[in-house]
Design an enzyme around this catalytic site. Structure first.
Site, PDB file in Angstrom:
ATOM      1  N   GLY A  12      34.517 -44.223  13.492  1.00 17.09           N
ATOM      2  CA  GLY A  12      33.601 -45.145  12.824  1.00 17.09           C
ATOM      3  C   GLY A  12      33.974 -45.306  11.367  1.00 17.09           C
ATOM      4  O   GLY A  12      35.108 -45.654  11.034  1.00 17.09           O
ATOM      5  N   ALA A  15      36.405 -48.122   7.998  1.00 15.24           N
ATOM      6  CA  ALA A  15      37.561 -48.675   8.704  1.00 15.24           C
ATOM      7  C   ALA A  15      37.199 -49.083  10.127  1.00 15.24           C
ATOM      8  O   ALA A  15      37.529 -50.197  10.576  1.00 15.24           O
ATOM      9  CB  ALA A  15      38.699 -47.663   8.725  1.00 15.24           C
ATOM     10  N   SER A  38      32.110 -39.960  16.605  1.00 21.80           N
ATOM     11  CA  SER A  38      31.390 -38.707  16.700  1.00 21.80           C
ATOM     12  C   SER A  38      30.479 -38.577  15.503  1.00 21.80           C
ATOM     13  O   SER A  38      30.924 -38.656  14.358  1.00 21.80           O
ATOM     14  CB  SER A  38      32.368 -37.526  16.743  1.00 21.80           C
ATOM     15  OG  SER A  38      31.663 -36.309  16.630  1.00 21.80           O
ATOM     16  N   LYS A  77      30.356 -55.884  -9.630  1.00 19.19           N
ATOM     17  CA  LYS A  77      31.506 -55.271 -10.297  1.00 19.19           C
ATOM     18  C   LYS A  77      32.442 -56.387 -10.749  1.00 19.19           C
ATOM     19  O   LYS A  77      32.855 -57.215  -9.936  1.00 19.19           O
ATOM     20  CB  LYS A  77      32.236 -54.322  -9.336  1.00 19.19           C
ATOM     21  CG  LYS A  77      33.556 -53.769  -9.861  1.00 19.19           C
ATOM     22  CD  LYS A  77      34.251 -52.945  -8.779  1.00 19.19           C
ATOM     23  CE  LYS A  77      35.630 -52.495  -9.224  1.00 19.19           C
ATOM     24  NZ  LYS A  77      36.347 -51.748  -8.159  1.00 19.19           N
ATOM     25  N   LEU A 337      42.296 -44.624   6.790  1.00 15.29           N
ATOM     26  CA  LEU A 337      42.919 -43.375   6.373  1.00 15.29           C
ATOM     27  C   LEU A 337      43.956 -42.873   7.361  1.00 15.29           C
ATOM     28  O   LEU A 337      44.883 -42.158   6.982  1.00 15.29           O
ATOM     29  CB  LEU A 337      41.844 -42.310   6.162  1.00 15.29           C
ATOM     30  CG  LEU A 337      40.780 -42.621   5.101  1.00 15.29           C
ATOM     31  CD1 LEU A 337      39.769 -41.486   5.031  1.00 15.29           C
ATOM     32  CD2 LEU A 337      41.405 -42.859   3.747  1.00 15.29           C
ATOM     33  N   THR A 348      41.705 -49.659  -3.598  1.00 14.18           N
ATOM     34  CA  THR A 348      42.633 -50.265  -2.647  1.00 14.18           C
ATOM     35  C   THR A 348      42.377 -49.858  -1.201  1.00 14.18           C
ATOM     36  O   THR A 348      42.929 -50.471  -0.283  1.00 14.18           O
ATOM     37  CB  THR A 348      44.081 -49.895  -3.012  1.00 14.18           C
ATOM     38  OG1 THR A 348      44.233 -48.471  -3.006  1.00 14.18           O
ATOM     39  CG2 THR A 348      44.445 -50.444  -4.378  1.00 14.18           C
ATOM     40  N   ILE A 350      39.661 -50.134   0.802  1.00  6.35           N
ATOM     41  CA  ILE A 350      39.022 -51.180   1.598  1.00  6.35           C
ATOM     42  C   ILE A 350      39.895 -52.426   1.650  1.00  6.35           C
ATOM     43  O   ILE A 350      39.929 -53.133   2.667  1.00  6.35           O
ATOM     44  CB  ILE A 350      37.623 -51.484   1.041  1.00  6.35           C
ATOM     45  CG1 ILE A 350      36.692 -50.292   1.305  1.00  6.35           C
ATOM     46  CG2 ILE A 350      37.040 -52.748   1.659  1.00  6.35           C
ATOM     47  CD1 ILE A 350      35.274 -50.483   0.843  1.00  6.35           C
ATOM     48  N   TYR A 448      48.846 -57.422 -13.257  1.00  4.26           N
ATOM     49  CA  TYR A 448      49.857 -56.651 -13.978  1.00  4.26           C
ATOM     50  C   TYR A 448      49.790 -56.939 -15.477  1.00  4.26           C
ATOM     51  O   TYR A 448      49.959 -56.033 -16.302  1.00  4.26           O
ATOM     52  CB  TYR A 448      51.252 -56.988 -13.448  1.00  4.26           C
ATOM     53  CG  TYR A 448      51.581 -56.348 -12.121  1.00  4.26           C
ATOM     54  CD1 TYR A 448      52.377 -55.210 -12.061  1.00  4.26           C
ATOM     55  CD2 TYR A 448      51.103 -56.871 -10.927  1.00  4.26           C
ATOM     56  CE1 TYR A 448      52.693 -54.610 -10.845  1.00  4.26           C
ATOM     57  CE2 TYR A 448      51.408 -56.286  -9.709  1.00  4.26           C
ATOM     58  CZ  TYR A 448      52.201 -55.157  -9.671  1.00  4.26           C
ATOM     59  OH  TYR A 448      52.490 -54.571  -8.462  1.00  4.26           O
TER      60      TYR A 448
END
Length: 501
Positions: A12, A15, A38, A77, A337, A348, A350, A448
């Site tokens: 879950g 991601a 889980s 943000k 991950l 970065t 998400i 940049y």
């Protein structure tokens, strides 16, 4: 070949649920999507910030902005403010700071303003972001990037959000189920490989064996399918990005009407940096550090000094910066991950989930061979990870701080070769759109520029005509006045959030 595809998302978290919901929306009845998670394994929640692409993603999923802000305790943000990255605070208390806003530099019809900023006297010209966009003034003035009457996910300025990661997962899960995702709670007990490679089935204690045409590994750092079962090699980048641990906590506001910054504050310390994120009811604060340069006790002392007290519980997060070049093998693709993680800087994590979900949807729709897109997906995601590594390294390698962590970051041996080549070119000209391949970039050339010139990088001043320079000066003045006007017209960040929530 069947026109309808079965997809099993294992894991879950952000991601898993973002990918499941995205594919359910993209395939609209042409796929049966099941998510297995889980409840005993919690979400990592490394960061609580996003990049502006999250607005398009949430809009695509059909989540209205008010619902998102209310459900995820979200705030606006507008970028990141970097404190003390160029040099440490001096004995006299002098500090350096700069803003990396989301809004691109203003581009007048007659051309690019950057050469005219570079041609100004470096001792007296305003900071790059302050000269180039009104967002610098708006953000520093505590204003929101939009008014409550603006359309969902739209406003006069580019923006993203800070949010409670666990509450975002709950919202994505709710929306995923609305879109038809089947939700199973259960513990993964085994995985069978297919004869020709890939995954044949997974086993659970609660639901027995589960099969699918496509398996999406969102099992986090454990990488149960792509790593443990299929043996996809993990490529560490510790030689370039040094941080590998974080201590994270939440600090309540002193008063319910405390102003909320509309930017992340990233404050450098002797062996890393501290994030400070304003949520609706608390500040999310985390000390990111390199365990090779300081230990946990020293990191805890740095965090305690920043917060100003020790009345909190800090969670320890460990990570190995790196990624798997083969994120798609056969009928199994890793997202989040399990595919890789670099560090919390610039939100970065998400962004990479959004990119992966969109590519899966577009490159491998129902009715196409499941494994056909694997090679292209792996090339594109590898290039995207590599470009992000270079962008993150840029923040570190320009520092003039004297601590060992920062001196080693400035060592050219730790800087990606492609970035070293660009830095050499940028001594003679500013970053350009021609420096980057847009299909594998998460950050544009102007991102940049904000970092480069925020950190005081020296690009040779170009030759500019007197009349053109005079006209550019008038445009800079208009940007400054528009910024002052925006501050007077836009509401404070907390008030805008309260009105939308």
């Amino acid at each position: 070949m069947a026109d309808k595809r079965s997809i099993l998302v294992v894991g879950g978290g952000t991601a898993g649920w973002l990918t499941a919901a995205y594919l359910a929306k993209a395939f609209a009845g042409r796929a049966d999507i099941t998510l297995l998670e889980s409840r005993g394994i919690g979400a990592i929640g490394v960061g609580e910030g996003a990049f502006p692409t999250i607005r398009q993603t949430l809009d695509y999923l059909g989540i209205d902005e008010r619902r998102f802000i209310r459900s995820a305790s979200a705030t606006f943000k507008q970028g990141i403010r970097f404190d003390d990255w160029l040099h440490a605070p001096t004995a006299e208390g002098a500090r350096h700071r700069y803003l990396h806003p989301f809004e691109p530099p203003f581009s007048p019809e007659q051309g690019n303003l950057v050469p005219y900023w570079l041609a100004q006297d470096a001792a007296t010209r305003p900071p790059f972001a302050a000269a180039m966009t009104i967002q610098n003034s708006v953000a520093e003035g505590g204003r929101a990037p939009k008014q409550p009457g603006d359309r969902d996910y739209a406003g006069p300025l580019t923006y993203a959000y800070h949010f409670d990661a666990e509450r975002l997962v709950e919202l994505l899960a709710e929306r995923g189920r609305e879109l038809g995702v089947r939700h199973l709670e259960g513990l993964l007990t085994g995985v069978d490989r297919a004869d020709g490679g890939g995954i044949d089935r997974v086993h659970t204690a609660e639901h027995g064996a589960l099969t699918a045409d496509l398996f999406v590994d969102c099992s986090g750092f454990r990488a149960e399918l792509i790593g443990r079962t299929l043996g996809s090699e993990f490529r560490s980048v510790r030689d370039q990005l040094f941080t590998d641990r974080a201590l994270a906590c939440k600090i309540p506001y002193d008063a319910p009407d405390t102003p909320i910054d509309s930017f992340t504050v990233a404050t450098a310390h002797e062996a890393g940096w501290i994030w400070d994120i304003g949520l609706q009811g608390a500040r999310g604060i985390g000390c990111v550090f390199s365990s090779r340069h300081i230990d946990d006790d020293r990191a805890a002392a740095i965090l305690r000094s920043y917060v100003g007290h020790d009345r909190y519980t800090a969670r320890t997060i460990s990570f190995e910066p790196g990624y798997r070049p083969a994120q798609w093998i056969g009928n199994c693709v890793a997202v989040g991950l399990s595919a890789g993680f670099l560090e919390p800087l610039e939100s970065t994590g998400i962004v990479l989930i959004e990119a992966a979900a969109a590519m899966i949807a577009e490159l491998s729709p129902p009715g196409t061979p499941v494994a056909a897109a694997a090679a292209r997906f792996n090339r594109l995601m590898t290039a995207r990870f590599d470009s992000i590594i270079a962008f993150l390294k840029l923040h570190y390698c320009l520092s003039r701080r004297e601590e060992r962590f920062w001196r080693e970051n400035a060592d050219p041996a730790s800087v990606p070769e492609a970035l070293r080549a660009l830095l050499d070119q940028w001594r003679h000209r500013p970053p350009s759109r021609f420096d980057f391949l847009i299909d594998v970039e998460s950050f544009a050339y102007f991102n940049y520029q904000y970092i480069l010139y925020g950190m005081g990088y020296d690009t040779a001043p170009p030759l500019v005509g007197r009349d053109a320079a005079r006209e550019a000066g008038r445009i800079f003045q208009r940007i400054r006045k528009f910024g002052e006007r925006a501050i007077s017209e836009l509401p404070p960040n907390r008030i805008a959030i309260d009105q939308l929530g």
